[in-house]
Design an enzyme around this catalytic site. Sequence first.
Site, PDB file in Angstrom:
ATOM      1  N   VAL A   1     -15.864 -72.083 -48.174  1.00 31.78           N
ATOM      2  CA  VAL A   1     -15.406 -73.449 -47.888  1.00 31.78           C
ATOM      3  C   VAL A   1     -13.982 -73.378 -47.333  1.00 31.78           C
ATOM      4  CG1 VAL A   1     -14.964 -75.744 -48.821  1.00 31.78           C
ATOM      5  CG2 VAL A   1     -16.846 -74.371 -49.745  1.00 31.78           C
TER       6      VAL A   1
ATOM      7  N   ASN B   1     -19.245 -77.158 -57.243  1.00 31.57           N
ATOM      8  CA  ASN B   1     -18.200 -76.336 -57.871  1.00 31.57           C
ATOM      9  C   ASN B   1     -17.933 -76.695 -59.323  1.00 31.57           C
ATOM     10  OD1 ASN B   1     -17.610 -74.594 -55.756  1.00 31.57           O
ATOM     11  ND2 ASN B   1     -16.096 -75.967 -54.843  1.00 31.57           N
TER      12      ASN B   1
ATOM     13  N   GLY C   1     -12.581 -70.978 -45.772  1.00 36.18           N
ATOM     14  CA  GLY C   1     -12.009 -69.637 -45.743  1.00 36.18           C
ATOM     15  C   GLY C   1     -11.387 -69.212 -47.052  1.00 36.18           C
TER      16      GLY C   1
ATOM     17  N   HIS D   1     -25.586 -61.376 -58.327  1.00 36.46           N
ATOM     18  CA  HIS D   1     -26.355 -62.011 -59.399  1.00 36.46           C
ATOM     19  C   HIS D   1     -26.842 -60.989 -60.421  1.00 36.46           C
ATOM     20  CE1 HIS D   1     -27.427 -66.012 -57.163  1.00 36.46           C
ATOM     21  NE2 HIS D   1     -26.152 -65.894 -57.467  1.00 36.46           N
ATOM     22  N   THR D   2     -26.424 -59.750 -60.282  1.00 40.60           N
ATOM     23  CA  THR D   2     -26.708 -58.757 -61.308  1.00 40.60           C
ATOM     24  C   THR D   2     -25.893 -59.027 -62.570  1.00 40.60           C
ATOM     25  OG1 THR D   2     -26.848 -56.381 -61.756  1.00 40.60           O
ATOM     26  CG2 THR D   2     -24.929 -57.122 -60.512  1.00 40.60           C
TER      27      THR D   2
ATOM     28  N   ARG E   1     -17.804 -65.182 -58.593  1.00 45.97           N
ATOM     29  CA  ARG E   1     -18.451 -66.375 -58.022  1.00 45.97           C
ATOM     30  C   ARG E   1     -17.410 -67.317 -57.419  1.00 45.97           C
ATOM     31  NH1 ARG E   1     -20.955 -71.401 -60.945  1.00 45.97           N
ATOM     32  NH2 ARG E   1     -22.309 -72.247 -59.318  1.00 45.97           N
TER      33      ARG E   1
ATOM     34  N   HIS F   1     -17.215 -68.811 -53.600  1.00 49.11           N
ATOM     35  CA  HIS F   1     -17.175 -70.255 -53.340  1.00 49.11           C
ATOM     36  C   HIS F   1     -15.926 -70.630 -52.544  1.00 49.11           C
ATOM     37  CE1 HIS F   1     -20.321 -72.244 -56.117  1.00 49.11           C
ATOM     38  NE2 HIS F   1     -20.661 -70.979 -55.936  1.00 49.11           N
TER      39      HIS F   1
ATOM     40  N   ASP G   1      -8.749 -68.915 -48.995  1.00 49.93           N
ATOM     41  CA  ASP G   1      -7.371 -69.426 -49.007  1.00 49.93           C
ATOM     42  C   ASP G   1      -6.973 -70.033 -50.346  1.00 49.93           C
ATOM     43  OD1 ASP G   1      -8.883 -71.726 -49.031  1.00 49.93           O
ATOM     44  OD2 ASP G   1      -7.943 -72.630 -47.262  1.00 49.93           O
TER      45      ASP G   1
ATOM     46  N   PRO H   1     -24.675 -71.830 -50.681  1.00 55.72           N
ATOM     47  CA  PRO H   1     -26.128 -71.667 -50.813  1.00 55.72           C
ATOM     48  C   PRO H   1     -26.646 -72.247 -52.120  1.00 55.72           C
ATOM     49  CG  PRO H   1     -24.994 -69.582 -51.209  1.00 55.72           C
ATOM     50  CD  PRO H   1     -23.951 -70.548 -50.751  1.00 55.72           C
TER      51      PRO H   1
END
Length: 332
Positions: free
Chosen positions: A76, A99, A78, A199-200, A68, A72, A80, A169
């Site tokens: 945001v 976050n 790229g 999300h599994t 995750r 994230h 990096d 999202p």
Amino acid sequence: MDTSSYSKRHMLTCFFLGMLFFCMVVESDAQLSENFYASTCPNVELIVRQAVTTKYQQTTITAPATLRMFFHDCFVGGCDASVLVTSDNGDAEKDAQDNISLAGDGFDTVNKAKLAVEAQCPGRVSCADIMALAAREVVVLAGGPGFKVELGRRDGLVSNASRVDRKLPGPELDVNGLVDLFASNGLTMTDMIALSGAHTIGFSHCDRFANRLYNFSTFMPVDPTLDPAYAQQLMQSCPRVGADPSVAVNLDLNTPNVFDNVYFQNLVARKGLFTSDQILFNDFRSQATVIRFANSAEEFNRAFTAAMRKLGRVGVKVGNQGEIRRVCSAFN
């Protein structure tokens, strides 16, 4: 002037400019490569794998937390590693509202892998690349597919909480919102559906989906697209009054710690936890792909690995566009 001579010179100029453009495009595509550290840190993948495996054996939360966090980070500014930066003022990317819920095990995983890499290859491997490798490793450790990771990213030089707004999202998004958000990062609808399959594994807290249980609409307090028995099960974990904010509900109620295609089978059974999950089956534009992934783990795995490689290219910094941090949580 001889027009034929001019025409020939013009064609030659266009040819060379065209070749220059072609070379620039090829160079851009080749900025990341699977063997980027072949001479500077040839054992980097093994080093990261060992560090991540040790962490995963201590707690399985390592897998969803690291995966995750990678997502994230990439969405945001790229891929990096800017999400790893800590600010004394509490205004870094990791401090943004979207976050705050990132599990500490994800940060710990990458930081420990970085320490291990630095011990053998000081100052050579970016935190962004280590995070990309760690994301692959946790998928494999949870039973998912392996895939090649392109390397060569540099760590970003900016990390601001304000940059996160509307870049990730939310659990309430519909297919239009999801498609638009992923398209802004060069990802297709199929990529979006495949990446949603992450999300599994993992979990969420009650406040992220309670609206589907108690105040979905004026006349229908419970989301009618939610399986009634599943809704009752969720209500027991998340009562309307007095819900424990620390309670965690698995995103996949059947195999929450295994990376498989059961998430999509749950969507077909109307047991998707978030609106943004269930809508993938409810919307006719995405339903066929959900059914395809639900029926074939192989199809899902193939789409997921392709989408992960594309995700890893989003907004990457290379060369002098960034740096190689000595410590992932702080700029050099």
